[in-house]
Scaffold this active site. Sequence first.
Site, short mmCIF file in Angstrom:
data_model
loop_
_atom_site.label_atom_id
_atom_site.label_comp_id
_atom_site.label_asym_id
_atom_site.label_seq_id
_atom_site.Cartn_x
_atom_site.Cartn_y
_atom_site.Cartn_z
N ARG A 59 -4.80 6.15 39.07
CA ARG A 59 -5.31 5.92 40.43
C ARG A 59 -6.81 6.24 40.44
NH1 ARG A 59 -0.96 7.61 45.04
NH2 ARG A 59 -2.37 6.28 46.23
N PRO A 60 -7.63 5.32 39.93
CA PRO A 60 -9.07 5.58 39.83
C PRO A 60 -9.76 5.53 41.20
CG PRO A 60 -8.60 3.34 39.14
CD PRO A 60 -7.28 3.97 39.48
N ASP A 105 4.28 -0.52 49.28
CA ASP A 105 4.97 0.67 49.78
C ASP A 105 6.37 0.35 50.32
OD1 ASP A 105 2.79 2.13 49.04
OD2 ASP A 105 2.06 2.55 51.06
N ARG A 134 6.55 13.84 53.32
CA ARG A 134 5.13 13.46 53.41
C ARG A 134 4.93 12.27 54.33
NH1 ARG A 134 2.50 14.17 47.44
NH2 ARG A 134 0.65 13.73 48.63
N ARG A 174 -3.61 12.11 48.11
CA ARG A 174 -4.53 11.01 47.88
C ARG A 174 -5.62 10.94 48.95
NH1 ARG A 174 -6.38 8.41 43.72
NH2 ARG A 174 -7.18 6.38 44.25
N CYS A 178 1.00 10.39 45.18
CA CYS A 178 2.16 9.93 44.42
C CYS A 178 1.69 9.33 43.10
CB CYS A 178 2.92 8.88 45.23
SG CYS A 178 3.77 9.56 46.66
N LYS A 216 1.22 6.79 59.08
CA LYS A 216 0.68 7.80 58.17
C LYS A 216 -0.67 7.40 57.62
CE LYS A 216 1.57 9.13 53.35
NZ LYS A 216 0.71 8.09 52.74
N ASN A 217 -0.76 6.20 57.08
CA ASN A 217 -1.99 5.84 56.38
C ASN A 217 -3.17 5.62 57.32
OD1 ASN A 217 -0.72 6.17 53.97
ND2 ASN A 217 -0.40 3.98 53.57
C1 UD1 Z 1 -3.25 3.20 49.71
C2 UD1 Z 1 -2.04 3.81 50.35
C3 UD1 Z 1 -0.82 3.68 49.42
C4 UD1 Z 1 -0.62 2.22 49.04
C5 UD1 Z 1 -1.91 1.60 48.52
C6 UD1 Z 1 -1.79 0.10 48.31
C7 UD1 Z 1 -3.06 5.54 51.70
C8 UD1 Z 1 -3.30 6.99 51.92
N1 UD1 Z 1 -2.33 5.22 50.63
O1 UD1 Z 1 -3.49 3.92 48.51
O2 UD1 Z 1 0.32 4.17 50.11
O3 UD1 Z 1 0.37 2.12 48.03
O4 UD1 Z 1 -2.98 1.81 49.45
O5 UD1 Z 1 -1.43 -0.53 49.49
O6 UD1 Z 1 -3.47 4.70 52.49
N2 UD1 Z 1 -8.10 0.84 42.42
C9 UD1 Z 1 -9.10 0.80 41.46
N3 UD1 Z 1 -10.27 1.48 41.72
C10 UD1 Z 1 -10.47 2.16 42.88
C11 UD1 Z 1 -9.45 2.20 43.84
C12 UD1 Z 1 -8.27 1.54 43.58
O7 UD1 Z 1 -8.94 0.18 40.43
O8 UD1 Z 1 -11.55 2.75 43.03
C13 UD1 Z 1 -6.84 0.13 42.17
C14 UD1 Z 1 -5.62 1.04 42.11
O9 UD1 Z 1 -5.43 1.56 40.82
C15 UD1 Z 1 -4.52 0.09 42.55
C16 UD1 Z 1 -5.21 -0.83 43.54
O10 UD1 Z 1 -6.60 -0.73 43.28
O11 UD1 Z 1 -4.08 -0.67 41.46
C17 UD1 Z 1 -4.96 -0.52 44.99
O12 UD1 Z 1 -5.33 0.82 45.26
P1 UD1 Z 1 -5.78 1.31 46.71
O13 UD1 Z 1 -5.63 0.17 47.68
O14 UD1 Z 1 -7.11 1.96 46.60
O15 UD1 Z 1 -4.68 2.40 47.03
P2 UD1 Z 1 -4.89 3.79 47.77
O16 UD1 Z 1 -5.95 3.68 48.78
O17 UD1 Z 1 -4.93 4.89 46.78
#
Ligand code: UD1
Length: 429
Positions: free
Chosen positions: A122-123, A306, A398, A93, A117, A22-23
Site C-alpha cells: 500500500r504505497p 471493498d 472498524r 490507513r 488492512c 466510514k471512508n
Molecule cells: C481507499 C479505501 C479502501 C479501498 C480503496 C480502493 C479509505 C480509508 N480506504 O484506500 O477501503 O479499498 O480506497 O477503493 O478510503 N496506490 C499507489 N500509490 C499510491 C496510492 C495508491 O500505487 O500512492 C495504489 C494502491 O496500491 C492500490 C490502488 O492504488 O493498488 C488504489 O489505492 P487507493 O485508492 O489509494 O486506496 P486507499 O486510499 O488506501
Amino acid sequence: MEKIIINGGHILRGEVTISGAKNAAVAIIPAVMLSDGICRIENIPCISDVNAIIRILYDLGASIKVIDKSTVEIDPSHINSFVLPSSMTSGMRASSYFIGAMLGRFKKARVAPPGGCDFGVRPIDQHIKGFEALGAKVIIDNGMVDARAETLTGSSIFLDKVSVGATVNIMLAAVKATGLTIIENSAKEPHIVDLANFLNSMGANIMGAGTDVIKIRGVKTLHGTTYSIIPDQIEAGTYMIAAVATKGEVLVKNVIPKHLESITAKLIETGALIEEFDDSIMIRSNPNRPKSCSVLTMPHPSFPTDMQPQMTTLLAIADGVSTVTEGVWDNRFRYVDQLTLMGAKIKVDGRFAVVTGVEMLSSAPVHASDLRAGAAMIIAGLVANGTTEVDNIEYIDRGYEDIVEKLGALGADIKRVRTADSNLRKAAL
Ligand code: UD1
C-alpha cells in the site's frame, strides 16, 4: 477475546438503517483541522476507525463535544502539533490524511506511515508526488513521513494511478494553497465528493469532485460549518448481499441509490429483484439459487473492491461457475481459505478467482483477515448449516456500526461474546 457466533439458516426480513460512510468520515474529520471555527459533523458512524480518528484530533489538542452517538462538535483552534507518532495512529490507513491536513494548516507534517488492512503493498508515492508538486519537501526520516513547505502553491498533478487516498490528501494540502491546483486522473468515489462538499461548506473553492479532474482554487481561510456525512455505500451493499444470500426481503434505508448502482446491477444479474426509492432500496431475492456471474473490481463507478469478499461469498452458493477479478489490490483473496473451510469451492490465481457454486456452506470456526473479509465471514455464517464462530472481529468493528444488532433485528441468530469496550465515544455517552 471477542467473537461473533452465528446460527445459520435464518432468512433476513425487515428494515435496516445504514450509518454514515466510514471512508468519508475518516477524511472529513482530519479536514476539520483546516477550519478556523467549530465544525458540527452529523451522521458519523460509531465504529472504531472513526473513533480512533476523533481520538487523534483530541490528542492533538482539539476540543471534542459529543452531542449524541452520531454527532460531534470539534473545535480545532487549539491544535498546535504537527507530529503524529505511530503510537497515535492506531495502525490505520486514514492516518495518512493528517499529512495533507497538517500541511494545509501548518505547512509542515511529521506522521508515522499509515497501516490499515493488509491487501498487499500500500504505497503512498502518489500522495508524496502531489505534496511535492505543491512545493513541499518530503523525506522519510527516522521512520516518519516528514513534509515541509515554505509556501504551498497550486499546481497540476496527474495521478499515475487512480488513488482515493492521494486524491484526498492532495485536496487537503491544496485547499488553502496559493492559486489553482488541478488533480487529473483523480478518484471519483462518493467519499471524495463528500469531502469536497464538506470543504466547500467551510468556504473552500473545489470544483469537479466526482469527475476525474478536480480543480481547487486556494482560499486564505476556512470557517466552521455544520455538515452531515453521506450514508455508507459499502455497509449498504453488505446488507443487500446478506439479504440475497439468505433468500430474504430487506428494505435498506438511509442510502443514496446512485452510489449503489454497480452493486445493484450485479445483484440483478444474480436474479435478485431490486426496487429503488429516493433514499432506500428494497431487495427481494429470487426463491431459486442466485445465478453465477463475473465480477471485476475497479475504482468508482465500477464494482467496488471493498464489496469483493462479500460478493465472492454470495457467488460461492450460486448456481454455476463465476469469476472474480480484483482490479485494485494485489492480495485481496486471503480470506478465501476461510470460505474453503466452510465448503466453498474457490480457486485463486493472483488477482483472479474461479468460484464454483455449492448448494450449501457448512459452519466452521473462521477468522476475519481484514474488515470486508470479516463481513464476508458473517454472510457465510448466515447461510451455513450449523454454528459459525468468527474471530478477529476487531476488524469488523472498524467499519460496521452495530452489525450484530442490525442483523439480529432482521432475524439473524447472531451474538457477540464481548469483553471490555474502551471506545472513547461510548465511554463519553
Ligand atoms: C481507499 C479505501 C479502501 C479501498 C480503496 C480502493 C479509505 C480509508 N480506504 O484506500 O477501503 O479499498 O480506497 O477503493 O478510503 N496506490 C499507489 N500509490 C499510491 C496510492 C495508491 O500505487 O500512492 C495504489 C494502491 O496500491 C492500490 C490502488 O492504488 O493498488 C488504489 O489505492 P487507493 O485508492 O489509494 O486506496 P486507499 O486510499 O488506501
